[in-house]
Design an enzyme around this catalytic site. Structure first.
Site, mmCIF file in Angstrom:
data_model
loop_
_atom_site.group_PDB
_atom_site.id
_atom_site.type_symbol
_atom_site.label_atom_id
_atom_site.label_comp_id
_atom_site.label_asym_id
_atom_site.label_seq_id
_atom_site.Cartn_x
_atom_site.Cartn_y
_atom_site.Cartn_z
ATOM 1 N N HIS A 92 0.841 -1.189 0.000
ATOM 2 C CA HIS A 92 0.000 0.000 0.000
ATOM 3 C C HIS A 92 0.878 1.242 0.000
ATOM 4 O O HIS A 92 1.753 1.390 0.854
ATOM 5 C CB HIS A 92 -0.907 -0.004 1.225
ATOM 6 C CG HIS A 92 -1.804 1.195 1.312
ATOM 7 N ND1 HIS A 92 -2.386 1.611 2.491
ATOM 8 C CD2 HIS A 92 -2.240 2.071 0.366
ATOM 9 C CE1 HIS A 92 -3.125 2.676 2.273
ATOM 10 N NE2 HIS A 92 -3.041 2.988 0.996
ATOM 11 N N SER A 93 0.673 2.120 -0.982
ATOM 12 C CA SER A 93 1.400 3.378 -1.103
ATOM 13 C C SER A 93 2.903 3.107 -1.221
ATOM 14 O O SER A 93 3.324 2.408 -2.136
ATOM 15 C CB SER A 93 1.062 4.282 0.089
ATOM 16 O OG SER A 93 1.504 5.604 -0.122
ATOM 17 N N MET A 94 3.727 3.607 -0.307
ATOM 18 C CA MET A 94 5.161 3.318 -0.367
ATOM 19 C C MET A 94 5.418 1.820 -0.420
ATOM 20 O O MET A 94 6.343 1.340 -1.079
ATOM 21 C CB MET A 94 5.866 3.925 0.845
ATOM 22 C CG MET A 94 7.370 3.657 0.906
ATOM 23 S SD MET A 94 8.163 4.246 2.437
ATOM 24 C CE MET A 94 7.571 3.011 3.604
#
Length: 255
Positions: A92-94
């Site tokens: 998720h994300s990074m």
């Protein structure tokens, strides 16, 4: 079987009866604890949250701000817990960027790869970063960014002692993110992209470009919510993630 490796604090006792395992990589400023409620025995899939240095169970360690260094250390630990059962990566994300590069390096160095890569809330590695905050900016700007993303509880943002403790770790994650250097890496496994409808920096139109970094199949799905839809949707999202892992012919509507 027990895992004593500190990269996997919630996988001390592994369930080898479960066919599928999912290694989970968190967003900037998070820790493995955000996936703790997924690492429970009642689920048909074994979720293994990954803990980076400098947070959670590893808070006494220094954060890593060099992406290549992080990946090198992490995959040397990952390979020790990968056995002959299928495994998947979720980021998720990074964490999506970390999962992508870890999959690429595992294939190149060890000849193993996840069955699928599932990414949420981040642009594809070859696309420009649309994030407004950069690591050289002030603490006040970083706090403004956290408020804008709407993923940090108000009581934390308004507690000066707690937020001053967290800011260096969050800033380190932004530095880590900025240190990533995409050099044409491409996978051969299916990629599934999950996007929040109101995540303007990683909506379905932005995340569609993940299709270009794999020679495998690609699917994309939109969810109601902002950048933190993964957490905010709770069981609804978890059920969708389990379907994505468990179904070989997982299909979602085109965004």
């Amino acid at each position: 079987m027990k895992i004593t490796n500190n990269w996997f604090p919630f996988a001390r006792n592994r369930d080898i009866k479960k066919t599928n395992r999912v290694f989970c990589f968190h967003y900037a400023g998070g820790s493995s604890s955000i996936f703790k409620h997924w690492a429970v025995s009642r689920l048909p899939v074994e979720f293994i949250p990954v803990e980076l240095p400098g947070r959670g169970a590893r808070i006494s360690e220094s954060c890593l701000e060099n992406f290549d260094c992080l990946i090198e250390q992490m995959i040397s630990s990952l390979i020790t817990v990968i056995d002959n059962r299928p495994f998947y990566f979720f980021g998720h994300s990074m964490g999506a960027m970390i999962a992508f590069e870890a999959a690429y390096q595992l294939q190149g160095k060890y000849g193993v790869q996840p069955e699928k890569l599932i990414v949420a809330g981040r642009h594809a590695p070859h696309r420009p970063d649309l994030s407004l905050f950069k690591s050289h900016m002030s603490d006040e700007t970083l706090i403004w960014e956290l408020k804008r993303l709407n993923g940090t509880p108000r009581e934390i943002l308004e507690n000066r002692e707690i937020i001053q403790f967290l800011l260096p770790m969050i800033r380190s994650d932004y530095k880590l993110h900025e240190s990533y250097n995409y050099q044409g890496q491409k996978l051969s496994i299916p990629i599934i992209a999950h996007a929040g409808k109101h995540d303007h920096e990683a909506n379905a139109a932005v995340m569609q470009h993940w299709q270009q970094v794999t020679d495998g199949a690609f699917a994309i799905k939109e969810f109601d919510g902002n950048h933190f839809f993964v957490q905010n949707l709770g069981e609804e999202y978890l059920s969708e993630l389990i379907r994505a892992v468990s179904q070989a012919d997982y299909n979602v509507r085109e965004a």
